[in-house]
Design an enzyme around this catalytic site. Structure first.
Site, PDB file in Angstrom:
ATOM      1  N   GLY A   1       0.680  -1.248   0.009  1.00 21.81           N
ATOM      2  CA  GLY A   1      -0.060  -0.016   0.050  1.00 21.81           C
ATOM      3  C   GLY A   1       0.811   1.272  -0.325  1.00 21.81           C
ATOM      4  O   GLY A   1       2.087   1.223   0.223  1.00 21.81           O
TER       5      GLY A   1
ATOM      6  N   CYS B   1       4.958  -6.194   1.979  1.00 23.33           N
ATOM      7  CA  CYS B   1       5.502  -4.939   1.836  1.00 23.33           C
ATOM      8  C   CYS B   1       5.001  -3.992   2.676  1.00 23.33           C
ATOM      9  O   CYS B   1       5.056  -4.344   4.095  1.00 23.33           O
ATOM     10  CB  CYS B   1       5.326  -4.176   0.081  1.00 23.33           C
ATOM     11  SG  CYS B   1       6.377  -3.052  -0.159  1.00 23.33           S
ATOM     12  N   TYR B   2       4.004  -3.107   2.379  1.00 21.94           N
ATOM     13  CA  TYR B   2       3.181  -2.693   3.288  1.00 21.94           C
ATOM     14  C   TYR B   2       2.617  -3.421   4.307  1.00 21.94           C
ATOM     15  O   TYR B   2       2.586  -3.166   5.980  1.00 21.94           O
ATOM     16  CB  TYR B   2       2.098  -1.729   2.677  1.00 21.94           C
ATOM     17  CG  TYR B   2       1.351  -0.856   3.813  1.00 21.94           C
ATOM     18  CD1 TYR B   2       1.944   0.578   4.138  1.00 21.94           C
ATOM     19  CD2 TYR B   2       0.148  -0.999   4.414  1.00 21.94           C
ATOM     20  CE1 TYR B   2       1.234   1.354   5.159  1.00 21.94           C
ATOM     21  CE2 TYR B   2      -0.365  -0.325   5.234  1.00 21.94           C
ATOM     22  CZ  TYR B   2       0.172   0.945   5.843  1.00 21.94           C
ATOM     23  OH  TYR B   2      -0.369   1.966   6.479  1.00 21.94           O
TER      24      TYR B   2
ATOM     25  N   HIS C   1       7.519  -8.085  -3.135  1.00 16.78           N
ATOM     26  CA  HIS C   1       6.502  -8.561  -3.699  1.00 16.78           C
ATOM     27  C   HIS C   1       6.382  -9.796  -4.523  1.00 16.78           C
ATOM     28  O   HIS C   1       6.968  -9.817  -5.606  1.00 16.78           O
ATOM     29  CB  HIS C   1       5.699  -7.531  -4.862  1.00 16.78           C
ATOM     30  CG  HIS C   1       5.555  -6.145  -4.146  1.00 16.78           C
ATOM     31  ND1 HIS C   1       4.131  -5.873  -3.771  1.00 16.78           N
ATOM     32  CD2 HIS C   1       5.964  -5.034  -4.137  1.00 16.78           C
ATOM     33  CE1 HIS C   1       4.100  -4.733  -3.179  1.00 16.78           C
ATOM     34  NE2 HIS C   1       5.519  -4.122  -3.257  1.00 16.78           N
TER      35      HIS C   1
ATOM     36  N   GLU D   1       4.138 -11.803  -5.328  1.00 16.19           N
ATOM     37  CA  GLU D   1       2.872 -11.752  -6.688  1.00 16.19           C
ATOM     38  C   GLU D   1       3.486 -11.337  -7.933  1.00 16.19           C
ATOM     39  O   GLU D   1       2.801 -11.766  -8.877  1.00 16.19           O
ATOM     40  CB  GLU D   1       1.713 -11.149  -6.055  1.00 16.19           C
ATOM     41  CG  GLU D   1       2.014  -9.593  -5.899  1.00 16.19           C
ATOM     42  CD  GLU D   1       2.496  -9.125  -4.811  1.00 16.19           C
ATOM     43  OE1 GLU D   1       3.080  -9.785  -4.167  1.00 16.19           O
ATOM     44  OE2 GLU D   1       2.180  -7.827  -4.381  1.00 16.19           O
TER      45      GLU D   1
ATOM     46  N   ASP E   1     -15.532 -11.911 -22.997  1.00 18.96           N
ATOM     47  CA  ASP E   1     -15.970 -11.454 -21.650  1.00 18.96           C
ATOM     48  C   ASP E   1     -17.625 -11.483 -21.561  1.00 18.96           C
ATOM     49  O   ASP E   1     -18.133 -11.827 -20.726  1.00 18.96           O
ATOM     50  CB  ASP E   1     -15.478 -10.129 -21.187  1.00 18.96           C
ATOM     51  CG  ASP E   1     -14.028 -10.068 -21.426  1.00 18.96           C
ATOM     52  OD1 ASP E   1     -13.373 -11.621 -21.513  1.00 18.96           O
ATOM     53  OD2 ASP E   1     -13.106  -8.943 -21.543  1.00 18.96           O
TER      54      ASP E   1
ATOM     55  N   LYS F   1      -8.137 -12.300 -18.004  1.00 19.63           N
ATOM     56  CA  LYS F   1      -8.570 -12.844 -19.384  1.00 19.63           C
ATOM     57  C   LYS F   1      -8.362 -14.407 -19.477  1.00 19.63           C
ATOM     58  O   LYS F   1      -9.255 -15.280 -19.673  1.00 19.63           O
ATOM     59  CB  LYS F   1      -7.728 -12.256 -20.357  1.00 19.63           C
ATOM     60  CG  LYS F   1      -8.526 -12.301 -21.733  1.00 19.63           C
ATOM     61  CD  LYS F   1      -9.472 -11.329 -21.746  1.00 19.63           C
ATOM     62  CE  LYS F   1      -9.864 -11.246 -23.311  1.00 19.63           C
ATOM     63  NZ  LYS F   1     -10.985 -10.068 -23.054  1.00 19.63           N
TER      64      LYS F   1
END
Ligand code: GLN
Length: 518
Positions: A58, A85-86, A173, A175, A231, A374
């Site tokens: 964040g 992180c944050y 991070h 991710e 979509d 997607k």
């Protein structure tokens, strides 16, 4: 969408940029995951009975007045927590460690060295690897009971843990894909620390979403603008399974679709298709061609096509009357593109149907794909039994062929570009290149030139073939299609498509070109 009695991990959003990626990695580890704001009351989180909690990054600094925070109790519920992180800084801050402004801001790829090789979260992770850093603050003292798992040159506490309490904190991070073993680390956390079995599949998402939609919508009426793209098609499939005939899909054939596309969409969603729903196909070709007659300026063409879509849809919506829900096939990247997402989210309409909400009488928007990427949407689509052809459809702009015909759009030109494009796509398929090229299509240049065919002079159009590879659609390079394939496509186009006597291959990158031509 919410699921019951399911092994789940909760991601708590502190406004970081990669929060959806965290959720995605958890899903990739076959564990269901939902994201909640840090403002969500702890009781509510507890009631969801999560197997683990992940705190995201964040923009704030934990030591600042009014910074996004978390109660100490969050770390004392016996539920494993991983701070990123944050989130890592916050965990330390709340539990008695110290966070300060770092003398050296760290940004980008950084080498991490593992100190605690016995750590559960570093299983199958080498002692040295690359992680992605993005921080100005750093942890200068760790809370009691924690040990150091890993460090970097500038960051003594890159990863710390209190294994007994199942609390973990990473300054980096995991991710983002730049973190080489990040996926592994997150998987380790959800499997080894949280004890998740990892049995969740995207198929479950489909089934549970159908259930949740059914509960939410009940007997309400839903309206969806079906474009035939992946979509909106997947959204239609989910909603049809959930509420059947209470779903009305309006499919506007604006005469600027690719060859046979209108019929293909109708075959899947129409009365003889596999779904139970109200399908309305509006054949608005003539209306569009009339409006577009004589218009050559690209922006004006786009505007006319967009506005006409709203008009047509509005007319249909009026016939149906008030509905309870307006459904949209918004997916996560659309949310990001609109500069929204997570903590700051106020729902914005999907760009494909932008403006619609103002013209339709409805109570609420439903967006069943809002959290998905997607490729995840495609998995859901396949699970629903939507044909591969539709599920792996090439990206196609809202204004359709209208912007792949340079200059004025006419019915004749639409037919030319449709036929040429169909041949191009077929030959790319035949050459086995369809999954290796990012995006490819044929466009009709507004240029005519002299040729000779059957000993006769011709004065006909030139088709431009475009094929690009791109990671993010922000930049792109021309794809190196084998010359043999290009020759074959060219031959077929000039032979089979009337009024074309020349074919060009566009090798311009983006920038300076764009992917589409108008
Ligand atoms: N704002 C905090 C810092 O600068 C955390 C950054 C982040 O979570 N990416 O260190």
């Amino acid at each position: 969408m919410a699921q019951d009695n399911q092994e789940k991990v909760i991601v708590i959003d502190f406004g970081g940029q990669y929060n959806q990626l965290v959720a995605r990695r958890v899903r990739e580890a076959n564990v269901y995951c939902e994201i909640y704001s840090y403002r969500t009351p702890l009781d509510q989180i507890k009631a969801m009975n999560p197997k683990g909690i992940i705190l995201t990054g964040g923009p704030n600094s934990v030591y600042e007045e009014g910074a996004a925070s978390a109660p100490k109790e969050l770390f004392e519920m016996g539920i494993p927590v991983l701070g990123l992180c944050y989130g890592a800084q916050l965990m330390m801050h709340v539990l008695g460690g110290k966070v300060e402004k770092a003398p050296e801001r760290e940004y980008g790829k950084t080498e991490i060295l593992v100190d605690n090789t016995a750590s559960e979260v570093f299983r199958n992770v080498p002692d040295k690897s690359i992680v992605w850093m993005s921080h100005n603050d750093y942890i200068t003292a760790i809370a009691d009971g924690f040990v150091v798992d890993a460090h970097t040159v500038n960051c003594p506490y890159a990863a710390v843990e209190n294994a007994e309490k199942k609390l973990y904190a990473f300054q980096y991070h995991p991710e983002v894909l730049h973190s080489e073993y990040g996926r592994e680390m997150l998987k380790n956390f959800v499997h080894n620390v949280c004890g998740c079995a990892g049995t969740w599949r995207m198929d479950d998402f489909a089934e549970n979403t159908v259930k949740a939609l059914r509960e939410k919508i009940g007997d309400g009426k839903v309206l969806l603008a079906l474009s035939g793209g992946v979509d909106s098609s997947v959204a239609a499939g989910l909603l049809a399974k959930a509420v059947g005939k209470n779903l009305t899909c309006v499919f506007v054939d604006h005469g600027l679709l690719r060859k046979d596309e209108g019929d293909e969409v109708e075959a899947v969603f129409g009365p003889s298709g596999q779904f139970d729903l109200n399908f309305i196909r509006v054949n608005a070709q003539e209306r569009y061609y009339k409006k577009l007659a004589g218009v050559t300026e690209p922006e004006q063409k786009r505007k006319i096509i967009g506005e006409e879509f709203i008009r047509v849809f509005e007319e249909e919506a009026k016939k149906i009357g008030a509905v309870d829900y307006l459904a949209q096939g918004t997916i996560y990247p659309d949310v990001v593109e609109s500069g929204l997402g997570g903590e700051s989210a106020t729902i914005k309409s999907h760009h494909n149907v932008g403006g619609l909400p103002e013209f339709v009488d409805f109570k609420e928007i439903v967006e069943p794909l809002r959290d998905l990427f997607k490729d995840e949407v495609r998995k859901v689509g396949l699970h629903l039994g939507i044909p591969e052809k539709l599920v792996f459809r090439q990206p196609f702009p809202g204004p359709g062929l209208g912007i792949r015909i340079i200059g004025e759009v006419t019915a004749e030109k639409v037919k030319i570009v449709q036929d040429a494009d169909a041949i191009y796509r077929e030959e790319i398929d035949n050459a086995g290149l369809n999954k290796t090229i990012g995006q490819y299509f044929a466009a009709l240049t507004n240029m005519r030139s002299v040729g000779v065919m059957g000993d006769e002079r011709t004065y006909d159009y030139a088709i431009a073939l475009r094929a690009v590879n791109t990671v993010d659609f922000m930049t792109a390079d021309a794809a190196e299609i084998p010359f043999e394939v290009l020759k074959k496509v060219t031959n077929r186009i000039v032979n089979e498509v009337d009024h074309v006597n020349r074919v060009f291959y566009d090798i311009t990158s983006k920038p300076p070109g764009t992917i589409e031509m108008e």
